[in-house]
Scaffold this motif. Structure first.
Motif, mmCIF file in Angstrom:
data_model
loop_
_atom_site.group_PDB
_atom_site.id
_atom_site.type_symbol
_atom_site.label_atom_id
_atom_site.label_comp_id
_atom_site.label_asym_id
_atom_site.label_seq_id
_atom_site.Cartn_x
_atom_site.Cartn_y
_atom_site.Cartn_z
ATOM 1 N N ALA A 119 4.481 45.454 65.503
ATOM 2 C CA ALA A 119 5.001 45.311 66.859
ATOM 3 C C ALA A 119 3.897 44.837 67.808
ATOM 4 C CB ALA A 119 5.570 46.645 67.329
ATOM 5 N N GLU A 120 2.720 45.472 67.697
ATOM 6 C CA GLU A 120 1.591 45.067 68.544
ATOM 7 C C GLU A 120 1.207 43.624 68.253
ATOM 8 O OE1 GLU A 120 -0.553 49.455 68.636
ATOM 9 O OE2 GLU A 120 -1.444 47.821 67.501
ATOM 10 N N ASP A 121 1.232 43.331 66.963
ATOM 11 C CA ASP A 121 0.866 42.001 66.504
ATOM 12 C C ASP A 121 1.789 40.958 67.127
ATOM 13 O OD1 ASP A 121 -1.036 40.790 64.991
ATOM 14 O OD2 ASP A 121 0.294 40.522 63.253
ATOM 15 N N GLU A 122 3.094 41.264 67.073
ATOM 16 C CA GLU A 122 4.091 40.334 67.614
ATOM 17 C C GLU A 122 3.914 40.169 69.109
ATOM 18 O OE1 GLU A 122 8.077 41.461 66.316
ATOM 19 O OE2 GLU A 122 7.340 41.135 64.280
ATOM 20 N N ALA A 123 3.665 41.319 69.762
ATOM 21 C CA ALA A 123 3.480 41.287 71.214
ATOM 22 C C ALA A 123 2.290 40.397 71.564
ATOM 23 C CB ALA A 123 3.272 42.700 71.740
ATOM 24 N N ALA A 124 1.201 40.574 70.797
ATOM 25 C CA ALA A 124 -0.001 39.784 71.048
ATOM 26 C C ALA A 124 0.293 38.300 70.827
ATOM 27 C CB ALA A 124 -1.131 40.250 70.131
ATOM 28 N N GLU A 125 1.062 38.034 69.781
ATOM 29 C CA GLU A 125 1.398 36.645 69.460
ATOM 30 C C GLU A 125 2.214 36.020 70.594
ATOM 31 O OE1 GLU A 125 3.461 35.588 65.643
ATOM 32 O OE2 GLU A 125 1.626 36.489 64.835
#
Lengths: 188, 321
Positions: free
Chosen positions: A159-165
């Protein structure tokens, strides 16, 4: 009891007799090379120690530098932090011409440093040291839960990864939009 | 600062090589990137899970049972009604997924790490609804096991499992019906590599149309079948006295009506109780003797030492013809 003592005492002299022989072997004058990392601090390292690095070994063999030439042309490793390169150089010096032990416990305990060391060692192609580092990285997470692993290895959740992306995309999109706007302005 | 996710593949490969099977499975759950990376890894880079037994029972639900070398059991239940998977006291709802797909994917994942040969594999399709497709149809690999037990009520049921086992490692095959009286064709089964290479086959249902050529190569075989001709029995006998590979053959008939023909071929039998015995010397051994025992409607070939031959019984000398 006495027989075992005799056994060890008779075996002991074998060592000193072989040692002087190897010491007496004609010594090849050692050549030195110079390397520096991001911090530009130059390290003088013997060719023997540098043999551990397949990358550097490939660079220096057949180079035929004189001492002055070598000094004047240090190998730059701009992608490696100074302290990490220092660790690598120290390790190469310590293990110069020696068979490497099955384990090395003298690696950085701090994970950030260890990861940087892994990258540097992988880049410099120091096979044994890479093996030790990888083992240490692996042991950090053995028997741990997914959450613990995420924390230990500092991995963002999906989720964090996606948000960062998304954030990165948004920013890129804004910049692109800004550019097109600017370009449109130019055209006018 | 370097991040583990950005490590070159070769480095990650090496890190994973230092981990055990459980750690790698845990790592798979950490994030998408790791999951993809591990799923794409070559099998040779993965640690061995060293399981000894795998069992699967398919009825309304699917139960997958795995046992490791310390005899520790892991049980996965896939429930059709709840469309969920339970493992270790934790139940996960599978949403849009079909339980067969999930069970197969889990099995594949487990097998991916299984490098050593399993001792036992048990597959029970006894109460498998006809509508349910075999989980194996979607399995993308072969399983290495020494012993295999399959319970099914049809040839297609057996055939949905048997071909997924590595015929080079498979030694003993037990094919069990769901009901003793069941009659099942084996014309497809006998053509498989697994059947042809087996060291032992116990076929515990009534096999239809058994041909003697299909069983004469098996070192150890028990088959239940309709009947067999005296000529076929003579053919089998010849193989038994010349080949040192065969150990026993047990044929359990529905009916056997060719005893007279056997006596014509082999001479009178030695009778003891309800059993008739014939004894034959072997081509290459004086120590052992082939025994053919008929206790209608069952019959069998096995070997014995010469001092176990009934007093007064005739032992036929080896004769090529």
């Amino acid at each position: 009891m006495s027989s075992t003592e005799q056994g060890t005492s008779s075996a002991a002299p074998a060592e000193p007799t072989t040692a002087p022989e190897s010491a007496a072997a004609p010594e090849v004058p050692e050549s030195f090379y110079y390397v520096h990392g991001k911090d530009k601090v130059v390290h003088k390292v013997s060719a023997g120690a540098l043999q551990h690095s397949a990358l550097i070994h490939g660079m220096i063999s057949n180079l035929g530098y004189t001492e002055e030439q070598a000094k004047a042309n240090p190998f730059p490793f701009e992608n490696i932090d100074g302290d990490i390169l220092q660790m690598v150089v120290d390790w190469c010096n310590q293990h110069k011409g020696k068979p490497t032990p099955p384990e090395d416990t003298n690696l950085p305990k701090q994970k950030e440093k260890l990861f940087d060391l892994v990258l540097a060692v992988n880049y410099l192609e120091i096979k044994e040291l890479l093996t030790y580092c990888c083992k240490q990285v692996a042991m950090m997470v053995k028997g741990k839960s997914p959450e613990e692993i995420r924390e230990i290895w500092m991995i963002p959740t999906d989720a964090e990864d996606e948000a960062a992306e998304k954030e990165a995309k948004k920013r890129a999109g804004k910049e692109a939009a800004g550019e097109t706007a600017a370009a449109a302005g130019d055209a006018k | 600062m370097a991040s583990i996710i950005e490590m070159p593949e070769l480095v990650l490969d090496q890190i994973i090589e230092f981990l055990d099977f459980k750690s790698v499975l845990t790592l798979r759950q950490v994030c998408r990137d790791f999951r993809n990376f591990i799923d794409d890894l070559k099998v040779s880079k993965l640690p061995d899970s060293r399981f000894t037994e795998i069992g699967m029972k398919v009825d309304k639900d699917i139960c997958l049972r795995i046992e490791d070398q310390d005899r520790h059991q892991y049980k996965f239940i896939y429930s059709e009604i709840e469309n969920s998977r339970s493992f270790n006291g934790k139940t996960t709802t599978l949403g849009n997924w079909n339980i067969v797909d999930v069970a197969v994917r889990d099995l594949e994942l487990v097998l991916k790490f299984q490098k050593s040969t399993l001792s036992w594999s048990n597959f029970d399709l006894e109460d498998c609804p006809l509508s349910k497709e075999s989980p194996f149809k979607k399995l993308n690999r072969t399983i290495k096991t020494k012993n295999l037990v399959i319970i099914s009520d049809s040839q297609s049921g057996f055939m949905s499992i048997l071909p997924f086992f590595d015929s080079k490692t498979l030694e003993d095959i037990y094919l069990n019906p769901t009901n003793e009286e069941m009659q099942i064709g084996i014309d497809e089964i006998v053509k498989t590599e697994q059947w042809r290479n087996a060291k032992k086959i116990h076929c515990n249902f009534h096999a239809l149309n058994v041909k003697v050529e299909d069983i004469c190569h098996l070192p150890r075989v028990i088959v239940r079948t309709e009947s067999i001709s005296a000529r076929d029995l003579d053919f089998l006998k010849k193989i038994f006295i010349t080949s040192s590979k065969l150990k026993y053959c047990d044929l359990r008939m529905r009916n056997f009506e060719e005893k007279e023909e056997l006596c014509n071929l082999w001479g009178p039998a030695f009778i003891s109780g309800s059993s008739s015995y014939w004894y034959f010397r072997l081509k290459d051994s004086n120590k052992n003797i082939l025994v053919f025992r008929l206790r209608e409607p069952s019959l069998g070939y096995f070997f014995t030492k010469s001092n176990f031959v009934w007093n007064g019984a005739i032992v036929h000398d080896y004769n090529e013809n």
